[in-house]
Design an enzyme around this catalytic site. Structure first.
Site, mmCIF file in Angstrom:
data_model
loop_
_atom_site.group_PDB
_atom_site.id
_atom_site.type_symbol
_atom_site.label_atom_id
_atom_site.label_comp_id
_atom_site.label_asym_id
_atom_site.label_seq_id
_atom_site.Cartn_x
_atom_site.Cartn_y
_atom_site.Cartn_z
ATOM 1 N N GLY A 1 0.722 -1.143 0.061
ATOM 2 C CA GLY A 1 -0.215 0.170 -0.016
ATOM 3 C C GLY A 1 0.781 1.243 -0.033
ATOM 4 O O GLY A 1 1.894 1.166 0.441
ATOM 5 N N GLY B 1 1.729 5.108 1.271
ATOM 6 C CA GLY B 1 1.547 5.829 2.571
ATOM 7 C C GLY B 1 2.664 5.571 3.421
ATOM 8 O O GLY B 1 2.685 5.994 4.664
ATOM 9 N N HIS B 2 3.529 4.986 2.979
ATOM 10 C CA HIS B 2 4.927 4.507 3.648
ATOM 11 C C HIS B 2 6.115 4.995 3.171
ATOM 12 O O HIS B 2 7.350 4.698 3.299
ATOM 13 C CB HIS B 2 5.038 2.771 3.732
ATOM 14 N N ASP C 1 -1.766 -8.143 0.791
ATOM 15 C CA ASP C 1 -0.519 -8.431 0.489
ATOM 16 C C ASP C 1 -0.204 -10.004 -0.120
ATOM 17 O O ASP C 1 0.211 -10.149 -1.190
ATOM 18 C CB ASP C 1 0.826 -7.926 1.194
ATOM 19 N N HIS D 1 -0.125 0.991 9.719
ATOM 20 C CA HIS D 1 -1.486 0.999 8.788
ATOM 21 C C HIS D 1 -2.436 1.989 9.563
ATOM 22 O O HIS D 1 -3.535 1.627 9.292
ATOM 23 C CB HIS D 1 -2.115 -0.134 7.941
#
Lengths: 190, 333
Positions: free
Chosen positions: B53, B55-56, B109, B219
């Site tokens: 995802g 955002g990291h 994932d 998350h």
């Protein structure tokens, strides 16, 4: 299962997901990662667009297209799980048989068992109701009860499982969207 | 919510456009949302593909380049990429020596990478081996859970395994090394604030001013417990103790100590934490061979940090020190 009926079912499911988007996301904020409502809404919007663009010839093609679109567009856990559900439904002749095949696909893909606090807890009871010869409305009722039964459970699969005991006290977002899928079926399938 | 964005729905696409412009040495496939090395696959070199995802950042796209990844797939914020993206990445990095998928252990994932590997196999494409990273000691590892989350060890693994692939080692060896790094790494995190997912528009959870979460994920998943705010000295203990009691870190050539910021915690505070972590390790007889301090695996705008320890031997340290040229990590080149 006629193509028209299935199309009506998917349209109604997309509507329900859209209406309940914030509720699904709120449930997912409590025990997950706050994306279930937005992701499923995005996926079902893409499904409707894909079906519009190239109307499938028969029920099997429609279910395959739906599953493949969800796998391609949603991501996360719900993409492969809902995608597999529809892809596996494509081989069956009746709705009960199709849902059972889809359910088995979800079990194999997600490796969850009943009671793990997942969509399995709503889908399983719905399949059991249909296999026992009950109506789609009764299956939807069984799914809703299955959803409610996830509230006290401690999650053992998915991101909610990282919370341990703290995951208890909230309905599972996947079970909640699955109950919507069955509600849509009750409203559109005979 | 205050965010420096256009539309929440366009965050990932807009960011990839900016990344492509900032890093002309990379090639960004905007349709599939895959970041590739600009020079394309090298014949005979194992291709390394990761993703997850968004955002990291800088993980994973910022770790594409010489000495690290060959491609990274960007999912929606905190949502696994889809199999199509992973198939495009795998095909795009295949130099005939096979492809390693580096997957963080999250249900989504793992399932999406699994479907991608099945699709590649069905097309009799590249040989794919998958390594799942699961290093978060906050999660109890048992048959009845999704298992430990993949967190900080992922960054160290992508660097070390990237160096080995660059040396031209075969797929089986590169995969074994990746598993060895995963086995030797442990992490634990904490948060001072929640993060705000752009599409959700409000913080994922409420955390009062005088409280912090211990055992946080990346998350916005709440942690295992909530405790009163404490000085960095005590926070370091809450993070280091569970790591040291999970795996023996003494002996060997010491550890790589990775103190990671989750997005909103300034480097100043990360160094404060690092000093406390180093003091605890010294007391425990664990030598620090290398340190990495900074925001390398973030959780949007979450304030907080994670600590990762990786038990090293000479080989791992040599591979760690090897040149790396990526937007996120860069040395020795």
């Amino acid at each position: 299962m006629s193509t028209e009926e299935l199309q009506a079912w998917l349209r109604r499911f997309a509507e329900l997901v859209h209406e309940h988007k914030d509720e699904l996301t709120a449930l997912d904020s409590a025990i997950g990662d706050a994306d279930h409502g937005a992701n499923l809404d995005r996926g079902m919007t893409a499904v409707l667009a894909a079906l519009e663009e190239a109307p499938p010839a028969d029920a099997a093609a429609l279910l395959k297209k739906t599953g493949a679109t969800l796998v391609s567009k949603v991501g996360g856990a719900s993409g492969p799980l809902y995608g597999t559900l529809f892809l596996r439904m494509a081989g069956a002749d009746t709705f009960p048989a199709a849902l059972r095949a889809g359910y088995e696909g979800v079990l194999a893909r997600g490796k969850a068992e009943p009671g793990d606090k997942t969509m399995v807890d709503a889908l399983g009871p719905a399949c059991d109701a249909l296999d026992a010869g009950r109506s789609v409305a009764e299956a939807a009722q069984a799914a809703a009860e299955g959803r409610d039964a996830t509230v006290p459970l401690v999650a053992r699969k998915g991101r909610a499982s990282y919370l341990g005991e703290r995951s208890a006290g909230h309905a599972d977002p996947g079970a909640t969207s699955t109950a919507l899928l069955l509600q849509a079926a009750a409203e559109t399938l005979s | 919510m205050k965010k420096l964005i256009n539309d929440p729905a366009d965050v990932v696409a807009d960011a990839l456009r900016g990344m492509a412009l900032a890093h002309p040495e990379l090639r960004v496939d905007h349709e599939n949302r895959v970041v590739f090395r600009g020079e394309g696959p090298r014949q005979g070199k194992v291709g390394l593909v990761s993703g997850g995802g968004s955002g990291h950042e800088p993980m994973h796209g910022g770790f594409v380049g010489r000495g690290m990844l060959d491609a990274a797939c960007a999912g929606e914020v905190f949502t696994s990429p889809v199999p199509d993206q992973m198939v495009a990445a795998t095909q795009g990095v295949d130099g005939g020596a096979g492809v390693l998928h580096i997957v963080k252990n999250y249900t989504g994932d793992v399932m999406n990478f699994e479907m991608a590997a099945e699709l590649v196999a069905a097309e009799s494409g590249a040989e794919v081996v998958t390594v799942v990273v699961d290093d978060d000691v906050a999660v109890t590892d048992s048959l009845y859970t999704a298992g430990r989350r993949g967190v900080g060890t992922t960054v160290l693994l992508e660097k070390i395994v990237g160096a080995a692939a660059e040396e031209g080692r075969p797929l089986a060896e590169v995969a074994d090394l990746a598993r060895r790094v995963d086995d030797a790494g442990r992490s634990m995190g904490m948060a001072l604030t929640s993060c705000t997912v752009p599409a959700a528009g409000k913080p994922t959870f409420d955390l009062p001013e005088d409280q912090m979460e211990i055992g946080i994920g990346i998350h916005g998943e709440p942690g295992r417990r909530r405790v009163p705010l404490a000085p960095a000295r005590e926070v370091a203990e809450m993070l280091v103790e569970p790591i040291l009691s999970d795996l023996a870190f003494t002996g060997g050539e010491g550890v790589i100590c990775f103190v990671n910021g989750l997005g909103a915690t300034p480097l100043l505070e990360l160094y404060v934490l690092h000093a406390e972590v180093a003091a605890l390790l010294d007391k425990a007889g664990v030598g620090i061979a290398r340190s990495l301090v900074g925001p390398y695996m973030t959780s949007l705008d979450m304030a907080g940090a994670t600590v990762t320890l990786l038990r090293c031997d000479d080989e791992l340290l040599r591979l760690w020190d090897a040149p790396v040229v990526t937007p996120g990590l860069r040395w020795g080149a």
